[in-house]
Each structure stands twice: as C-alpha cells, then as structure tokens.
Design a protein around this motif. Sequence first.
Motif, PDB file in Angstrom:
ATOM      1  N   PRO A  62      -7.537  -5.790 -69.808  1.00 56.14           N
ATOM      2  CA  PRO A  62      -8.433  -5.871 -68.633  1.00 56.14           C
ATOM      3  C   PRO A  62      -9.885  -6.202 -69.004  1.00 56.14           C
ATOM      4  CG  PRO A  62      -7.134  -3.853 -68.574  1.00 56.14           C
ATOM      5  CD  PRO A  62      -6.903  -4.484 -69.915  1.00 56.14           C
ATOM      6  N   ILE A  63     -10.308  -5.840 -70.190  1.00 48.20           N
ATOM      7  CA  ILE A  63     -11.675  -6.119 -70.640  1.00 48.20           C
ATOM      8  C   ILE A  63     -11.814  -7.594 -71.028  1.00 48.20           C
ATOM      9  CG2 ILE A  63     -13.387  -5.587 -72.444  1.00 48.20           C
ATOM     10  CD1 ILE A  63     -12.012  -2.765 -72.551  1.00 48.20           C
ATOM     11  N   VAL A  64     -10.759  -8.148 -71.569  1.00 39.91           N
ATOM     12  CA  VAL A  64     -10.767  -9.503 -72.100  1.00 39.91           C
ATOM     13  C   VAL A  64     -10.563 -10.555 -71.013  1.00 39.91           C
ATOM     14  CG1 VAL A  64      -9.369 -11.041 -73.554  1.00 39.91           C
ATOM     15  CG2 VAL A  64     -10.033  -8.813 -74.398  1.00 39.91           C
ATOM     16  N   TRP A  65      -9.818 -10.227 -69.982  1.00 40.15           N
ATOM     17  CA  TRP A  65      -9.385 -11.223 -69.015  1.00 40.15           C
ATOM     18  C   TRP A  65     -10.534 -11.952 -68.319  1.00 40.15           C
ATOM     19  CZ3 TRP A  65      -9.802 -12.206 -63.804  1.00 40.15           C
ATOM     20  CH2 TRP A  65      -9.004 -13.236 -63.341  1.00 40.15           C
ATOM     21  N   LEU A  66     -11.470 -11.220 -67.736  1.00 39.05           N
ATOM     22  CA  LEU A  66     -12.511 -11.880 -66.938  1.00 39.05           C
ATOM     23  C   LEU A  66     -13.400 -12.814 -67.764  1.00 39.05           C
ATOM     24  CD1 LEU A  66     -13.735 -12.340 -64.165  1.00 39.05           C
ATOM     25  CD2 LEU A  66     -15.240 -10.389 -64.586  1.00 39.05           C
ATOM     26  N   PRO A  67     -13.974 -12.376 -68.880  1.00 37.69           N
ATOM     27  CA  PRO A  67     -14.801 -13.326 -69.640  1.00 37.69           C
ATOM     28  C   PRO A  67     -14.017 -14.548 -70.126  1.00 37.69           C
ATOM     29  CG  PRO A  67     -15.105 -11.093 -70.466  1.00 37.69           C
ATOM     30  CD  PRO A  67     -13.992 -11.047 -69.465  1.00 37.69           C
ATOM     31  N   MET A  68     -12.719 -14.361 -70.388  1.00 35.19           N
ATOM     32  CA  MET A  68     -11.895 -15.459 -70.864  1.00 35.19           C
ATOM     33  C   MET A  68     -11.791 -16.574 -69.819  1.00 35.19           C
ATOM     34  SD  MET A  68      -8.122 -15.180 -72.568  1.00 35.19           S
ATOM     35  CE  MET A  68      -7.343 -14.612 -71.065  1.00 35.19           C
ATOM     36  N   GLN A  69     -11.962 -16.234 -68.560  1.00 37.09           N
ATOM     37  CA  GLN A  69     -11.850 -17.231 -67.491  1.00 37.09           C
ATOM     38  C   GLN A  69     -12.986 -18.247 -67.522  1.00 37.09           C
ATOM     39  OE1 GLN A  69      -8.851 -17.266 -66.101  1.00 37.09           O
ATOM     40  NE2 GLN A  69      -8.680 -15.499 -67.459  1.00 37.09           N
ATOM     41  N   ALA A  70     -14.059 -17.955 -68.262  1.00 38.95           N
ATOM     42  CA  ALA A  70     -15.149 -18.929 -68.409  1.00 38.95           C
ATOM     43  C   ALA A  70     -14.640 -20.229 -69.020  1.00 38.95           C
ATOM     44  CB  ALA A  70     -16.269 -18.347 -69.275  1.00 38.95           C
ATOM     45  N   GLY A  71     -13.537 -20.157 -69.763  1.00 37.26           N
ATOM     46  CA  GLY A  71     -12.994 -21.349 -70.392  1.00 37.26           C
ATOM     47  C   GLY A  71     -11.882 -22.019 -69.619  1.00 37.26           C
ATOM     48  N   SER A  72     -11.493 -21.448 -68.498  1.00 37.71           N
ATOM     49  CA  SER A  72     -10.431 -22.069 -67.700  1.00 37.71           C
ATOM     50  C   SER A  72     -11.029 -23.177 -66.835  1.00 37.71           C
ATOM     51  CB  SER A  72      -9.747 -21.026 -66.812  1.00 37.71           C
ATOM     52  OG  SER A  72     -10.608 -20.616 -65.771  1.00 37.71           O
ATOM     53  N   PHE A  73     -10.176 -24.046 -66.328  1.00 35.78           N
ATOM     54  CA  PHE A  73     -10.650 -25.124 -65.458  1.00 35.78           C
ATOM     55  C   PHE A  73     -11.339 -24.545 -64.223  1.00 35.78           C
ATOM     56  CE2 PHE A  73     -10.061 -28.056 -61.905  1.00 35.78           C
ATOM     57  CZ  PHE A  73     -10.679 -29.185 -62.409  1.00 35.78           C
ATOM     58  N   ALA A  74     -10.649 -23.646 -63.517  1.00 34.28           N
ATOM     59  CA  ALA A  74     -11.216 -23.055 -62.300  1.00 34.28           C
ATOM     60  C   ALA A  74     -12.470 -22.244 -62.606  1.00 34.28           C
ATOM     61  CB  ALA A  74     -10.178 -22.184 -61.601  1.00 34.28           C
ATOM     62  N   GLY A  75     -12.411 -21.456 -63.665  1.00 32.52           N
ATOM     63  CA  GLY A  75     -13.572 -20.647 -64.046  1.00 32.52           C
ATOM     64  C   GLY A  75     -14.777 -21.501 -64.376  1.00 32.52           C
ATOM     65  N   SER A  76     -14.537 -22.620 -65.043  1.00 30.02           N
ATOM     66  CA  SER A  76     -15.662 -23.491 -65.395  1.00 30.02           C
ATOM     67  C   SER A  76     -16.301 -24.100 -64.148  1.00 30.02           C
ATOM     68  CB  SER A  76     -15.218 -24.589 -66.362  1.00 30.02           C
ATOM     69  OG  SER A  76     -14.378 -25.535 -65.730  1.00 30.02           O
ATOM     70  N   ILE A  77     -15.493 -24.450 -63.162  1.00 29.41           N
ATOM     71  CA  ILE A  77     -16.034 -25.013 -61.917  1.00 29.41           C
ATOM     72  C   ILE A  77     -16.882 -23.960 -61.193  1.00 29.41           C
ATOM     73  CG2 ILE A  77     -15.434 -25.949 -59.646  1.00 29.41           C
ATOM     74  CD1 ILE A  77     -14.979 -27.905 -62.008  1.00 29.41           C
ATOM     75  N   VAL A  78     -16.385 -22.726 -61.143  1.00 32.91           N
ATOM     76  CA  VAL A  78     -17.142 -21.636 -60.523  1.00 32.91           C
ATOM     77  C   VAL A  78     -18.468 -21.431 -61.261  1.00 32.91           C
ATOM     78  CG1 VAL A  78     -17.167 -19.135 -60.130  1.00 32.91           C
ATOM     79  CG2 VAL A  78     -15.134 -20.468 -59.541  1.00 32.91           C
ATOM     80  N   LEU A  79     -18.423 -21.438 -62.596  1.00 33.49           N
ATOM     81  CA  LEU A  79     -19.652 -21.227 -63.372  1.00 33.49           C
ATOM     82  C   LEU A  79     -20.628 -22.391 -63.234  1.00 33.49           C
ATOM     83  CD1 LEU A  79     -18.241 -19.469 -66.537  1.00 33.49           C
ATOM     84  CD2 LEU A  79     -19.692 -18.479 -64.747  1.00 33.49           C
ATOM     85  N   VAL A  80     -20.129 -23.609 -63.143  1.00 32.77           N
ATOM     86  CA  VAL A  80     -21.013 -24.759 -62.907  1.00 32.77           C
ATOM     87  C   VAL A  80     -21.706 -24.593 -61.550  1.00 32.77           C
ATOM     88  CG1 VAL A  80     -21.070 -27.250 -62.438  1.00 32.77           C
ATOM     89  CG2 VAL A  80     -19.844 -26.383 -64.439  1.00 32.77           C
TER      90      VAL A  80
END
Length: 188
Positions: A62-80
């Motif tokens: 659970p600690i690792v999951w959310l920050p790891m999403q920064a590298g996903s396609f969807a996560g990167s779009i949200v962060l952009v």
Amino acid sequence: MPAAARLLPGHLERIDIGRASVAAGAAVILATATAVAANGEVSTLEASAFAGLNDLPDGLWPIVWLPMQAGSFAGSIVLVGAVAAHTRDRRVALAALAGTQTAYWGAKVLKRAVARGRPAALVVGAHERERTRGLGYPSGHTAVAFALAAAIAPSLGRSARLGAFATAAFVGMARLYVGAHLPLDVVG
C-alpha cells in the motif's frame, strides 16, 4: 558567457557542455544496458539485487502503490495536468507532456526490440505483487517518472528538484519490489 556554454561557429544556438555530457553518458548507459539485456540472461548480481527488494514484506504494497503510478501512462497524464495547473507555464507543461510520452512510447518500441521477459519468467522465486503482461526491458514506469522529473526540474527549487528525482528513483525500486522488472530493466 559561462565556461560550460559555447557558441558553434555559424550558429546562434548555445550548447551547454554539461547537459550534452549528461546526455551522452545516458546514451552510453542505455546502449550498454540494452546490449546486456538483449542476451536474455540474468546475472547472479542482478538476481541478487532484484531479490533484495522483491523479498521485502508484502505489507509495503500500500505504501509503494501510489508513488509508483507516477510512471504509469494514466498517472503521467494526471501529473502533467497538475504541473500545468500549478506552474501555469505552457512550456513546462508541454515539456512534461513531450518527455513522458516520448519515454512511454519509446519504452514500448525498445521492449519489442530487446524482447526480455519479466522477472517471473527469468528468476526462480520472484514475488509477483502486480499482474504484469508483455516484456520487461526497459521499465516504462521508470522511464516516464525520470522523464517527468527531468522536464520539470529546471522550474523547481533545489529541494523540490531532489524530491522529483528521488520519487523517480523510488518508482524504479518499486518496480523491483512488485516483481514487474529486474534491475537492468530499471537502469534501461
């Protein structure tokens, strides 16, 4: 003019020697990692480094999951989108978008060229904490996270810049922990 910047004869563009050296070094590392990964074998050193993170307790998921999403396609779009809203700087937002998408799609192309499997297919006893499909080398999550950090770094203060790159490094380590990638995949 700073010592690190030079004018090319006949050109008005500045070349930052320090940045060019970093880019050249990164290209050498990528080429070397790609050549090693293409042989399809996992060295004892790589397997041991993988196990060091992959064998950590399941409770870290659970600690690792959310920050790891920064590298996903969807996560990167949200962060952009978050970068665009926060900075209100079109150049930074476009750099973040271009960088993350180049990293994402470039990793897809390189995966097909190298055709290295995922850890479960290459390392006995790999713990799979996330369902993965496709090929392993290189880690698209890590590539996207570092591309985002590099794109926004010039607009950040020193501590925030360190935080951006630390988060990108965390994404790479998280990919080992969840059993999605081997260390060489993350380096690539």
